[in-house]
Design a protein around this motif. Sequence first.
Motif, short mmCIF file in Angstrom:
data_model
loop_
_atom_site.label_atom_id
_atom_site.label_comp_id
_atom_site.label_asym_id
_atom_site.label_seq_id
_atom_site.Cartn_x
_atom_site.Cartn_y
_atom_site.Cartn_z
N ASP A 53 0.82 -1.22 0.00
CA ASP A 53 0.00 0.00 0.00
C ASP A 53 0.85 1.27 0.00
O ASP A 53 0.42 2.30 -0.49
CB ASP A 53 -0.93 0.04 1.21
N HIS A 54 2.05 1.21 0.59
CA HIS A 54 2.86 2.42 0.72
C HIS A 54 3.71 2.72 -0.52
O HIS A 54 4.43 3.72 -0.54
CB HIS A 54 3.75 2.34 1.96
N ILE A 55 3.59 1.90 -1.54
CA ILE A 55 4.27 2.16 -2.81
C ILE A 55 3.19 2.39 -3.86
O ILE A 55 2.30 1.57 -4.04
CB ILE A 55 5.18 0.99 -3.21
N VAL A 56 3.28 3.52 -4.55
CA VAL A 56 2.28 3.88 -5.54
C VAL A 56 2.95 3.99 -6.91
O VAL A 56 3.88 4.79 -7.08
CB VAL A 56 1.60 5.23 -5.19
N VAL A 71 6.28 6.94 -9.80
CA VAL A 71 6.42 6.03 -8.68
C VAL A 71 6.64 6.89 -7.44
O VAL A 71 7.48 7.80 -7.45
CB VAL A 71 7.60 5.05 -8.86
N ALA A 72 5.86 6.63 -6.40
CA ALA A 72 5.96 7.40 -5.16
C ALA A 72 5.95 6.45 -3.97
O ALA A 72 5.43 5.34 -4.05
CB ALA A 72 4.81 8.39 -5.06
N TYR A 73 6.51 6.95 -2.87
CA TYR A 73 6.61 6.17 -1.65
C TYR A 73 5.98 6.94 -0.49
O TYR A 73 6.22 8.13 -0.33
CB TYR A 73 8.07 5.87 -1.32
N GLU A 74 5.19 6.25 0.30
CA GLU A 74 4.58 6.83 1.49
C GLU A 74 5.54 6.66 2.66
O GLU A 74 6.04 5.56 2.90
CB GLU A 74 3.26 6.10 1.78
N LEU A 75 5.76 7.75 3.38
CA LEU A 75 6.69 7.73 4.50
C LEU A 75 5.94 8.12 5.78
O LEU A 75 5.34 9.19 5.85
CB LEU A 75 7.83 8.72 4.26
N ASP A 76 5.99 7.25 6.78
CA ASP A 76 5.41 7.58 8.09
C ASP A 76 6.40 8.44 8.84
O ASP A 76 7.61 8.19 8.82
CB ASP A 76 5.14 6.30 8.89
N LYS A 77 5.89 9.46 9.53
CA LYS A 77 6.74 10.42 10.24
C LYS A 77 6.75 10.13 11.73
O LYS A 77 5.81 9.56 12.27
CB LYS A 77 6.24 11.84 9.97
N PHE A 78 7.82 10.53 12.42
CA PHE A 78 7.94 10.33 13.85
C PHE A 78 7.58 11.58 14.65
O PHE A 78 7.14 11.49 15.78
CB PHE A 78 9.38 9.93 14.23
N GLU A 79 7.78 12.76 14.07
CA GLU A 79 7.57 13.99 14.83
C GLU A 79 6.09 14.29 15.07
O GLU A 79 5.74 14.97 16.02
CB GLU A 79 8.26 15.19 14.16
N GLN A 80 5.24 13.77 14.20
CA GLN A 80 3.79 13.89 14.36
C GLN A 80 3.17 12.63 13.76
O GLN A 80 3.79 11.96 12.95
CB GLN A 80 3.25 15.12 13.64
N ALA A 81 1.92 12.37 14.14
CA ALA A 81 1.21 11.22 13.59
C ALA A 81 0.68 11.61 12.22
O ALA A 81 -0.48 11.98 12.06
CB ALA A 81 0.09 10.78 14.52
N TYR A 88 9.36 9.65 -6.40
CA TYR A 88 10.72 9.23 -6.70
C TYR A 88 11.04 9.37 -8.18
O TYR A 88 12.11 9.85 -8.55
CB TYR A 88 10.92 7.78 -6.24
N ASP A 89 10.14 8.94 -9.03
CA ASP A 89 10.32 9.05 -10.49
C ASP A 89 9.02 9.53 -11.11
O ASP A 89 7.93 9.09 -10.72
CB ASP A 89 10.68 7.69 -11.11
N LEU A 90 9.15 10.40 -12.10
CA LEU A 90 8.01 10.90 -12.87
C LEU A 90 8.51 11.21 -14.26
O LEU A 90 9.51 11.93 -14.42
CB LEU A 90 7.44 12.17 -12.22
N ALA A 91 7.85 10.66 -15.27
CA ALA A 91 8.24 10.93 -16.66
C ALA A 91 7.04 10.79 -17.57
O ALA A 91 6.11 10.03 -17.29
CB ALA A 91 9.35 9.96 -17.11
N VAL A 92 7.08 11.55 -18.66
CA VAL A 92 6.08 11.48 -19.71
C VAL A 92 6.82 11.25 -21.03
O VAL A 92 7.82 11.91 -21.31
CB VAL A 92 5.23 12.76 -19.78
#
Length: 153
Positions: A53-56, A71-81, A88-92
């Motif tokens: 789910d965290h890779i799109v 291609v995108a990646y979901e990152l959970d943060k520690f400083e806040q919920a 990461y990559d985007l091309a047309v």
Amino acid sequence: MDFQHFTLKRLTPDDISLLRQLNALFGNAFSDPGAYGSEPPTDVYLRGILAKDHIVALVALAGEGLAGGLVAYELDKFEQARREFYIYDLAVDENYRRQGIATSLIHRLRDIARHRGAWVVYVQADHGDDPAIALYEKLGVREDVLHFDIGVD
């Protein structure tokens, strides 16, 4: 300008062929076909990646052909919920540029990110990549940062 009709699709584990086409597009667009094609992962590996789910992985299809993707990646943060998404990559494909495909892909990612509870989507651009910089400035706030690759060997 003649705008082509295209559809957006989030890749699933059944879309290995489209993911391989997307990697080839990235290799061509970034002038680095070796990085994206010289040691392709197995279908099993790619299915596993696309099941997370965290890779799109999003693609824009013009008929049966691949017009672009990201291609995108979901990152959970520690400083806040909260979460953030990193493109990461985007091309047309050069035959489909200036038709709103990159903007549409980013908007679709924003919808996914919002649904997943993210607070921001971010991306980096290389100096001299003026079309990408113009697109990102149109959609967001620019931050000047330095990027460092730290080897692990």
